[in-house]
Design an enzyme around this catalytic site. Structure first.
Site, short mmCIF file in Angstrom:
data_model
loop_
_atom_site.label_atom_id
_atom_site.label_comp_id
_atom_site.label_asym_id
_atom_site.label_seq_id
_atom_site.Cartn_x
_atom_site.Cartn_y
_atom_site.Cartn_z
N LYS A 1 3.11 -2.89 6.25
CA LYS A 1 2.97 -2.96 4.74
C LYS A 1 4.34 -2.35 4.48
CE LYS A 1 -1.03 -3.35 3.34
NZ LYS A 1 -0.99 -4.54 2.07
N SER B 1 1.29 -1.47 -0.53
CA SER B 1 -0.27 0.59 -0.03
C SER B 1 0.64 1.45 -0.13
CB SER B 1 -1.17 -0.05 1.42
OG SER B 1 -1.33 1.18 1.61
N TYR C 1 -0.17 -1.25 10.67
CA TYR C 1 -0.71 -1.27 8.89
C TYR C 1 0.79 -0.81 8.12
CZ TYR C 1 -3.37 -0.89 4.89
OH TYR C 1 -3.73 -0.88 2.97
N1 LIG Z 1 -8.56 -1.13 -1.07
C1 LIG Z 1 -8.09 0.21 -1.84
O1 LIG Z 1 -8.15 1.20 -1.55
C2 LIG Z 1 -6.25 -0.28 -0.95
C3 LIG Z 1 -5.51 0.67 -1.52
C4 LIG Z 1 -4.41 -0.09 -1.13
C5 LIG Z 1 -3.85 -0.82 -1.00
N2 LIG Z 1 -4.95 -1.82 -0.49
C6 LIG Z 1 -3.77 -3.42 -0.04
O2 LIG Z 1 -4.99 -4.42 -1.34
C7 LIG Z 1 -5.00 -5.40 -0.27
C8 LIG Z 1 -6.54 -6.18 -0.39
O3 LIG Z 1 -7.37 -4.82 -0.36
P1 LIG Z 1 -8.66 -4.89 0.58
O4 LIG Z 1 -9.39 -3.87 0.58
O5 LIG Z 1 -9.51 -5.53 -1.23
O6 LIG Z 1 -8.73 -5.52 1.90
P2 LIG Z 1 -10.00 -6.49 2.16
O7 LIG Z 1 -11.17 -6.24 1.40
O8 LIG Z 1 -10.35 -6.27 3.80
O9 LIG Z 1 -9.88 -8.42 1.88
C9 LIG Z 1 -8.99 -8.80 2.32
C10 LIG Z 1 -8.30 -10.44 2.19
O10 LIG Z 1 -7.84 -10.79 3.98
C11 LIG Z 1 -8.53 -11.90 3.99
N3 LIG Z 1 -8.11 -12.08 5.74
C12 LIG Z 1 -7.89 -11.12 6.23
N4 LIG Z 1 -7.71 -11.27 7.22
C13 LIG Z 1 -8.09 -12.73 7.25
C14 LIG Z 1 -7.11 -13.79 8.11
N5 LIG Z 1 -6.84 -13.58 9.78
N6 LIG Z 1 -7.26 -14.84 7.58
C15 LIG Z 1 -7.41 -15.42 6.32
N7 LIG Z 1 -8.44 -14.54 5.61
C16 LIG Z 1 -7.33 -13.33 5.82
C17 LIG Z 1 -9.88 -11.65 3.98
O11 LIG Z 1 -11.07 -12.96 4.13
P3 LIG Z 1 -12.20 -12.72 4.49
O12 LIG Z 1 -13.18 -11.38 5.15
O13 LIG Z 1 -13.05 -13.75 3.85
O14 LIG Z 1 -12.08 -13.30 6.26
C18 LIG Z 1 -10.06 -10.58 2.22
O15 LIG Z 1 -10.45 -12.44 1.50
C19 LIG Z 1 -4.58 -4.82 1.33
O16 LIG Z 1 -3.74 -5.97 1.02
C20 LIG Z 1 -4.82 -3.91 1.08
O17 LIG Z 1 -3.87 -3.42 2.30
C21 LIG Z 1 -5.88 -2.00 -0.76
#
Ligand SMILES: NC(=O)c1ccc[n+]([C@@H]2O[C@H](COP(=O)([O-])OP(=O)(O)OC[C@H]3O[C@@H](n4cnc5c(N)ncnc54)[C@H](OP(=O)(O)O)[C@@H]3O)[C@@H](O)[C@H]2O)c1
Length: 323
Positions: free
Chosen positions: A145, A127, A141
């Site tokens: 990261k 991120s 976080y």
């Molecule tokens: N969204 C953004 O704008 C953004 C921006 C910058 C970076 N990122 C990065 O991109 C990645 C995806 O982001 P996102 O927002 O799409 O994430 P998210 O919606 O929170 O999804 C996280 C995923 O990780 C799984 N997970 C989390 N903790 C877990 C655990 N303890 N055991 C098993 N599975 C677990 C969740 O599965 P379940 O929910 O089914 O448990 C889900 O599939 C992350 O690394 C985030 O830091 C996102």
């Protein structure tokens, strides 16, 4: 022995958010896709996808799921990490366990289970919080990261001899299924993103997935230990540029059409342009005089900054302006 013809990609954190877009990307490319995460995603109905509902911080169930994943669908071609801590409890420990330790444990557990004869690819999604501060996110976080990026570099060196490439993808805020409506309804926020992002809009989960797919393709077969930002250029801007864009102001000396123009980066900006060598005519006498004043100012700035005498180069001017 069972033969496994299709590439096999394991996606950790592929049950929602950006991870689901990554799952769809690899399914559409004909991969067998294994997914780890608690909740069962709709794609789990597809014949070439398997879902493992497992808690990443529980070592025994996690290694059982990894063994089962390789036994059923064969050695891996790609391994992608998108999980981040979303649980209850101490966010510091949570981020370290879910983002960092689980990533290390899975890489260690699976690095001997990549398909031979092709290059394997590991992609870790980081991120912009690895280098900027997002004050809505906890310190853990940020720390996790930042550490993931160095972990990727370390494994790129360690696993290179086995033909496994390791890279990071670093998204800015992106539209994903769960957040799309919030951003689409919030017009002022959207307008603000358009204003401050060099590419003039927010990115999408699908665009992050596209870069991950590229890093897992033969087109990236000699790329390892790298980090690709997927943020429309937003993280390139320094605070003054962002502040001016946010306020709707332009720098008096800014030249949008020619960013290497000396006027754009020097305090003497706003004065008439410097005459080009050999281009001067009598009609330009006035601007020549102004040009001499600018050159004198530049020479003073150069001496103050300790640059040697001689014609000014644009990089030297930039240094003056940003030091
Ligand atoms: N969204 C953004 O704008 C953004 C921006 C910058 C970076 N990122 C990065 O991109 C990645 C995806 O982001 P996102 O927002 O799409 O994430 P998210 O919606 O929170 O999804 C996280 C995923 O990780 C799984 N997970 C989390 N903790 C877990 C655990 N303890 N055991 C098993 N599975 C677990 C969740 O599965 P379940 O929910 O089914 O448990 C889900 O599939 C992350 O690394 C985030 O830091 C996102």
């Amino acid at each position: 022995m069972k033969s496994h013809r299709r590439p096999h990609t394991l996606i950790v954190g592929g049950t929602r958010g950006t991870g689901r877009a990554v799952v769809r990307q690899f399914l559409s490319r004909g991969h067998v896709v294994s997914v780890i995460g608690h909740r069962r995603p709709p794609e789990a109905r597809r014949a070439n996808m398997r879902h493992y509902s497992v808690e990443l911080t529980e070592a025994a169930p996690l290694s059982a799921a990894l063994r089962e994943c390789i036994r059923r669908d064969g050695p891996l071609s790609n391994l992608v990490f998108l999980q981040r801590f979303r649980g209850e409890g101490d966010p510091w420990q949570g981020e370290l366990d879910v983002s960092l330790t689980a990533t290390r444990n899975i890489i260690e557990g699976l690095s001997r289970h990549f398909a031979r004869g092709t290059t394997g690819s590991i992609v870790i999604v980081s991120s912009n919080s690895s280098r900027l501060v997002a004050d809505e996110q906890p310190v853990g976080y940020h720390a996790a990261k930042a550490a993931l990026w160095q972990m990727a570099r370390w494994y790129a060196v360690a696993l290179g001899p086995r033909g496994i490439r390791v890279n990071c993808v670093t998204p800015g805020t992106v539209l994903k299924a769960e957040s799309r409506e919030f951003y689409l309804r919030n017009k002022p926020l959207q307008r603000f993103y358009r204003k401050i992002t060099p590419l003039g809009r927010m990115g999408t989960a699908e665009e992050v997935a596209g870069v991950i797919a590229f890093l897992c393709s033969p087109a990236a077969s000699f790329v390892t230990g790298q980090d690709i930002a997927v943020d429309g250029g937003l993280s390139l801007l320094w605070q003054e540029s962002l502040a001016r864009k946010a306020a709707g102001l332009t720098h008096p000396g800014s030249s949008k059409s020619n960013s290497s123009d000396e006027r754009a980066c020097h305090p003497a900006a706003g004065l008439p342009p410097l005459p080009q060598h050999g281009a001067g005519t009598g009609a330009e006498a006035g601007s020549h005089a102004a040009g001499r004043r600018v050159r004198a100012a530049l020479a003073g700035a150069r001496a103050a900054a300790g640059f040697p005498a001689g014609p000014f180069s644009v990089p030297a001017l930039r240094l003056c302006a940003t030091a």
